[in-house]
Design a protein around this motif. Sequence first.
Motif, PDB file in Angstrom:
ATOM      1  N   ALA B 380       0.861  -1.186   0.000  1.00 39.05           N
ATOM      2  CA  ALA B 380       0.000   0.000   0.000  1.00 39.05           C
ATOM      3  C   ALA B 380       0.897   1.237   0.000  1.00 39.05           C
ATOM      4  O   ALA B 380       1.943   1.245   0.631  1.00 39.05           O
ATOM      5  CB  ALA B 380      -0.879  -0.005   1.241  1.00 39.05           C
ATOM      6  N   GLN B 381       0.496   2.255  -0.763  1.00 38.01           N
ATOM      7  CA  GLN B 381       1.323   3.452  -0.892  1.00 38.01           C
ATOM      8  C   GLN B 381       0.588   4.646  -0.300  1.00 38.01           C
ATOM      9  O   GLN B 381      -0.636   4.650  -0.190  1.00 38.01           O
ATOM     10  CB  GLN B 381       1.587   3.755  -2.374  1.00 38.01           C
ATOM     11  N   THR B 382       1.376   5.664   0.016  1.00 34.45           N
ATOM     12  CA  THR B 382       0.753   6.919   0.416  1.00 34.45           C
ATOM     13  C   THR B 382       1.585   8.061  -0.177  1.00 34.45           C
ATOM     14  O   THR B 382       2.783   7.895  -0.395  1.00 34.45           O
ATOM     15  CB  THR B 382       0.639   7.031   1.957  1.00 34.45           C
ATOM     16  N   HIS B 383       0.933   9.182  -0.460  1.00 35.42           N
ATOM     17  CA  HIS B 383       1.640  10.299  -1.083  1.00 35.42           C
ATOM     18  C   HIS B 383       1.970  11.344  -0.033  1.00 35.42           C
ATOM     19  O   HIS B 383       1.081  11.949   0.556  1.00 35.42           O
ATOM     20  CB  HIS B 383       0.788  10.921  -2.201  1.00 35.42           C
ATOM     21  N   LEU B 384       3.262  11.518   0.224  1.00 35.92           N
ATOM     22  CA  LEU B 384       3.698  12.502   1.213  1.00 35.92           C
ATOM     23  C   LEU B 384       4.759  13.395   0.584  1.00 35.92           C
ATOM     24  O   LEU B 384       5.897  12.971   0.383  1.00 35.92           O
ATOM     25  CB  LEU B 384       4.281  11.794   2.444  1.00 35.92           C
ATOM     26  N   PRO B 385       4.377  14.647   0.267  1.00 35.24           N
ATOM     27  CA  PRO B 385       5.332  15.555  -0.379  1.00 35.24           C
ATOM     28  C   PRO B 385       6.628  15.703   0.415  1.00 35.24           C
ATOM     29  O   PRO B 385       7.702  15.838  -0.167  1.00 35.24           O
ATOM     30  CB  PRO B 385       4.576  16.889  -0.432  1.00 35.24           C
ATOM     31  N   GLU B 386       6.534  15.663   1.752  1.00 36.14           N
ATOM     32  CA  GLU B 386       7.745  15.835   2.578  1.00 36.14           C
ATOM     33  C   GLU B 386       8.749  14.706   2.360  1.00 36.14           C
ATOM     34  O   GLU B 386       9.926  14.851   2.634  1.00 36.14           O
ATOM     35  CB  GLU B 386       7.391  15.883   4.074  1.00 36.14           C
ATOM     36  N   LEU B 387       8.246  13.551   1.897  1.00 35.28           N
ATOM     37  CA  LEU B 387       9.144  12.411   1.683  1.00 35.28           C
ATOM     38  C   LEU B 387       9.500  12.254   0.211  1.00 35.28           C
ATOM     39  O   LEU B 387      10.173  11.308  -0.176  1.00 35.28           O
ATOM     40  CB  LEU B 387       8.518  11.122   2.233  1.00 35.28           C
ATOM     41  N   GLY B 388       9.007  13.148  -0.637  1.00 36.14           N
ATOM     42  CA  GLY B 388       9.389  13.125  -2.045  1.00 36.14           C
ATOM     43  C   GLY B 388       8.345  12.546  -2.983  1.00 36.14           C
ATOM     44  O   GLY B 388       8.605  12.391  -4.167  1.00 36.14           O
ATOM     45  N   GLY B 389       7.149  12.229  -2.487  1.00 34.81           N
ATOM     46  CA  GLY B 389       6.093  11.736  -3.382  1.00 34.81           C
ATOM     47  C   GLY B 389       5.488  10.440  -2.863  1.00 34.81           C
ATOM     48  O   GLY B 389       5.259  10.284  -1.663  1.00 34.81           O
ATOM     49  N   TRP B 390       5.253   9.499  -3.790  1.00 34.95           N
ATOM     50  CA  TRP B 390       4.650   8.224  -3.390  1.00 34.95           C
ATOM     51  C   TRP B 390       5.670   7.362  -2.668  1.00 34.95           C
ATOM     52  O   TRP B 390       6.786   7.169  -3.155  1.00 34.95           O
ATOM     53  CB  TRP B 390       4.143   7.470  -4.616  1.00 34.95           C
ATOM     54  N   VAL B 391       5.298   6.866  -1.522  1.00 35.07           N
ATOM     55  CA  VAL B 391       6.164   5.941  -0.781  1.00 35.07           C
ATOM     56  C   VAL B 391       5.304   4.817  -0.211  1.00 35.07           C
ATOM     57  O   VAL B 391       4.110   4.998   0.054  1.00 35.07           O
ATOM     58  CB  VAL B 391       6.910   6.629   0.395  1.00 35.07           C
ATOM     59  N   ALA B 392       5.934   3.667  -0.032  1.00 35.01           N
ATOM     60  CA  ALA B 392       5.213   2.536   0.550  1.00 35.01           C
ATOM     61  C   ALA B 392       4.890   2.856   2.004  1.00 35.01           C
ATOM     62  O   ALA B 392       5.750   3.320   2.748  1.00 35.01           O
ATOM     63  CB  ALA B 392       6.058   1.274   0.457  1.00 35.01           C
ATOM     64  N   LEU B 393       3.659   2.615   2.369  1.00 39.00           N
ATOM     65  CA  LEU B 393       3.226   2.801   3.750  1.00 39.00           C
ATOM     66  C   LEU B 393       4.080   1.882   4.627  1.00 39.00           C
ATOM     67  O   LEU B 393       4.279   0.711   4.291  1.00 39.00           O
ATOM     68  CB  LEU B 393       1.755   2.373   3.811  1.00 39.00           C
ATOM     69  N   HIS B 394       4.628   2.413   5.722  1.00 44.77           N
ATOM     70  CA  HIS B 394       5.416   1.538   6.593  1.00 44.77           C
ATOM     71  C   HIS B 394       5.273   1.932   8.058  1.00 44.77           C
ATOM     72  O   HIS B 394       4.937   3.068   8.383  1.00 44.77           O
ATOM     73  CB  HIS B 394       6.890   1.519   6.166  1.00 44.77           C
ATOM     74  N   ASP B 395       5.550   0.948   8.944  1.00 45.70           N
ATOM     75  CA  ASP B 395       5.424   1.215  10.376  1.00 45.70           C
ATOM     76  C   ASP B 395       6.769   1.696  10.924  1.00 45.70           C
ATOM     77  O   ASP B 395       7.704   1.930  10.153  1.00 45.70           O
ATOM     78  CB  ASP B 395       4.907  -0.028  11.122  1.00 45.70           C
ATOM     79  N   ASP B 396       6.882   1.832  12.251  1.00 47.78           N
ATOM     80  CA  ASP B 396       8.134   2.402  12.755  1.00 47.78           C
ATOM     81  C   ASP B 396       9.258   1.363  12.832  1.00 47.78           C
ATOM     82  O   ASP B 396      10.369   1.684  13.224  1.00 47.78           O
ATOM     83  CB  ASP B 396       7.933   3.164  14.074  1.00 47.78           C
ATOM     84  N   ASP B 397       8.971   0.115  12.432  1.00 39.28           N
ATOM     85  CA  ASP B 397      10.045  -0.859  12.191  1.00 39.28           C
ATOM     86  C   ASP B 397      10.418  -0.882  10.709  1.00 39.28           C
ATOM     87  O   ASP B 397      11.209  -1.709  10.275  1.00 39.28           O
ATOM     88  CB  ASP B 397       9.590  -2.273  12.573  1.00 39.28           C
ATOM     89  N   MET B 399       8.449  -1.810   8.324  1.00 40.54           N
ATOM     90  CA  MET B 399       7.770  -2.885   7.596  1.00 40.54           C
ATOM     91  C   MET B 399       6.590  -2.308   6.828  1.00 40.54           C
ATOM     92  O   MET B 399       5.842  -1.488   7.347  1.00 40.54           O
ATOM     93  CB  MET B 399       7.301  -4.005   8.523  1.00 40.54           C
ATOM     94  N   THR B 400       6.458  -2.744   5.570  1.00 37.73           N
ATOM     95  CA  THR B 400       5.357  -2.271   4.737  1.00 37.73           C
ATOM     96  C   THR B 400       4.088  -3.044   5.088  1.00 37.73           C
ATOM     97  O   THR B 400       4.087  -3.902   5.982  1.00 37.73           O
ATOM     98  CB  THR B 400       5.674  -2.491   3.249  1.00 37.73           C
ATOM     99  N   ALA B 401       3.023  -2.774   4.354  1.00 36.63           N
ATOM    100  CA  ALA B 401       1.763  -3.455   4.614  1.00 36.63           C
ATOM    101  C   ALA B 401       1.843  -4.932   4.223  1.00 36.63           C
ATOM    102  O   ALA B 401       0.963  -5.716   4.574  1.00 36.63           O
ATOM    103  CB  ALA B 401       0.625  -2.754   3.869  1.00 36.63           C
ATOM    104  N   LEU B 402       2.871  -5.322   3.487  1.00 37.83           N
ATOM    105  CA  LEU B 402       3.074  -6.736   3.180  1.00 37.83           C
ATOM    106  C   LEU B 402       3.934  -7.349   4.275  1.00 37.83           C
ATOM    107  O   LEU B 402       5.005  -6.822   4.579  1.00 37.83           O
ATOM    108  CB  LEU B 402       3.787  -6.910   1.828  1.00 37.83           C
TER     109      LEU B 402
END
Lengths: 164, 486
Positions: B380-397, B399-402
Motif C-alpha cells: 500500500a502506498q501513500t503520497h507525502l510531499p515531505e518524503l518526495g512523493g509516493w512511498v510505501a506505507l510503513h510502520d516504525d520498524d 515494515m510495509t503493509a506486506l
Amino acid sequence: MSHRSDGVLRPNELAGCVPSEERLARGPVVVVECVERIPCDPCVAACAKGAISKPGGLNDPPIVDFDACDGCGICLSACPGLSVFAVDASRKDGKATVMLPYEFLPLPAVGDEVTALDREGEAVCGARVTRVLSSKALDRTPIVSIEVPREHAMTVRHFRRKGA
Amino acid sequence: MRISKHPIITFTRGREVEFEFDGRTLTGFEGESIAAALHADDVRVLRRSIRHGRPRGFYCAIGRCSSCLMTVDGVPNVMTCVTPLRAGMKVSTQKDKGALPPEEAHLPTAGQGLPEDLGKVPLAVVGAGPAGLSAAVCAGRLGVRTMVFDENDTAGGQLIKQTHMFFGSREHYARVRGIDIGRKLLDELRGLPVEVHTGVTVLGLYGDRILSLLKDGRHSRLAADAVVLATGASENVLAFEDCDLPGVYGAGAVQTLMNVHGVVPARRVLMVGAGNIGLIVSYQLLQAGVEVAAVIEAAGEIGGYHVHAAKIRRAGVPILTSHTILRALGRERVEAAEICRVDSDWQPVRGTERTVEVDAVCLAVGLTPNCELALQAGCAQTHLPELGGWVALHDDDLMTALPNVFIAGDASGIEEASTAMLEGRLAGISAAERLLPDLDRSEVRRLKDEARRGLTELRAGPFGERPRTGKRRMLESWKREAFARK
C-alpha cells in the motif's frame, strides 16, 4: 539579507565565531564559521584541549573556548564543512597568518605568491604561502598557511594561485 | 577529455581498448560505461527522439531515463550509460526504435547469470547502497543468511561518487568520505553469512516473497522469508525550453561522469538548485577543474547547508536565489542558457533575462523515491510531499503493509545517506527479529533503540524538518490504515 540569500555570512552572523581583538593579539586561534543548526560534531572530537563544544547536543552550532584554544589547527581537516580556519594575528611585523583547508590541485608550494580571496571569492590582497600540510592523517584535506597584511586576517578565507 | 589528477580520487581504469562508433574507431577503458567512453571522446548526441528527431544525450547515468539508448553489437535499445565497454564493441546511433536483432546477436557479458532456481534465502535485500548494505550488515551480524542484489556493477549505490566528508557523529561515519564508507560497509560484511550480487536486476516481487531476477540476460527465481527494499531514488527533472538538449544533465549523472569514470563533464556549468546536492556537486566540479558559472535557485533562500554554500562562494561562484532557467540554447548541444529573476510567486520577472555562456546545465532539483518494485509487489502506498512523493506505507520498524517486506533509505522517503544507513540498520534488525524468534529480545530492543535514537538526532535540526514531518505523517497514515484493516 542574510547568508541564506547568497551564501555569505554577514558581520552580525559572524559575531559569535570571532575571537576578541585582545584574544587575537595574544596568539593563534581558530575561527569556526559554522552558524547553523546541523547534525555534526567531528570538530568537538578532534580538539585534544576540549576547546570546542556543543553543549546543546549534536545539532547546536559549536562553541569555541578561545582561552582553551591555542590555534593548533588540528580541527581544520576534521570539519566536513571545511568551515574552520586558524588565524595568527599576534605577529609584530604587521602581518597575520591564515590557515585554511585547501582541497584543490595543484597544491601551492611554500614561498609561492598567491591572490588572497574573501568569503565572496573577491581578490583582497597578495599573499605568500608559508606552510603546506598534507599528511595521511589529514585524509586529502591539505592545510595551507598564507601570510596577509594584518588588517585582512578576518576577511581572507581562500586564495587563488597566480595565473589560475 | 579525461581528468588526469584529482585531489580526492585515484581512478582505477581498465585497460585501454578500441571500439567502433558509427564507423569511426574510438578508444575507451574496458569496464567503464559505453556512454562515458563516448563522452570522453566528445560524442554528445547518443540518439534522436522517435517522433521529432530531437537530439538526445547523456542524462541520468543510472539506467533510468532512456536518453542513451543505442544499438550495440546488433542489439538495439541498449542502455549505454550502464553497459560496460568491451574491446571491439560496435556502437551505433539507432534509427527510430531500432531494428530487431538477428537471432545470434547478443551483448558480451561478464558472466553466465545466476542459477535458474536459487531456492530459498531467509533475507533478500534489493539495492546495495547505504541502506541495503547497512541492512545486510545488521541482519548478518544477528545470524540471518542474506543475499543482496544490485543492478549496478559496483556495490555502494550513490556512495561511490560522494567525495565529500559526511556529517553527523562518529557512529554515523562523520568525517569519512562517502567513497570510503561504501568500502567500509563491504568490509563489515566480511565473515558474515551475506552474499552481494551485482549486475542483477530485481524484475518483480510476487506473492509469498518470490523474487524474479535478471543477470547477464538470464532469469532466476528466489524465494525469501523476508525482503528489504532499499531501491533508492531518482533525480527529478525540470521542464524548460529545450531541456532535452544534450548537455542538460542530472547532478548525479555529472557525479558519475567525473567521480566514477574520471571524465570531464563540461568546460563551464550552470547549476540549477541550491540544495545540498547542487552545492556539493558544484564544489566537486571545481575540484575536477570545471568552471561553475553560477548556482541558481528559484526559492528566495539557499536550501542546503551554509558551510557547503560558503565553500563555493569563496572560490568565486555566485549563488543567485530567486532565479530560474528559461531555456537552454544551442543546436545539437548546450552552448548557453537563459536565466532570469523570479518574483515571490515564482513567476519570471520580465526584463531580467540574461544569457550565461555554458556548455552544460546541471539539474539538482530534488529526488523521488524509487517505489516501482514496492508498488508492483502490492505494498500500500501513500503520497507525502515531505518524503518526495509516493512511498510505501510503513510502520516504525519500516515494515510495509506486506508481511516481512521492509523498506529503507531514500526509497522510504528522501533524506541523507547518513539516515539511509540508520534506516537500513533498523530494517535489518527488524527483519532478523521476525525471522529468528530465539534472538535475545532485550538485545534486539537495544539495537533498534540505538538506530531510532540516531535517526531522531540526525533529524532534530531545522534541516530535518521535512523528513521529520513526513515520517510523523507516515506513522499517522499507517495507524489509520491498520485500524481500517481491523
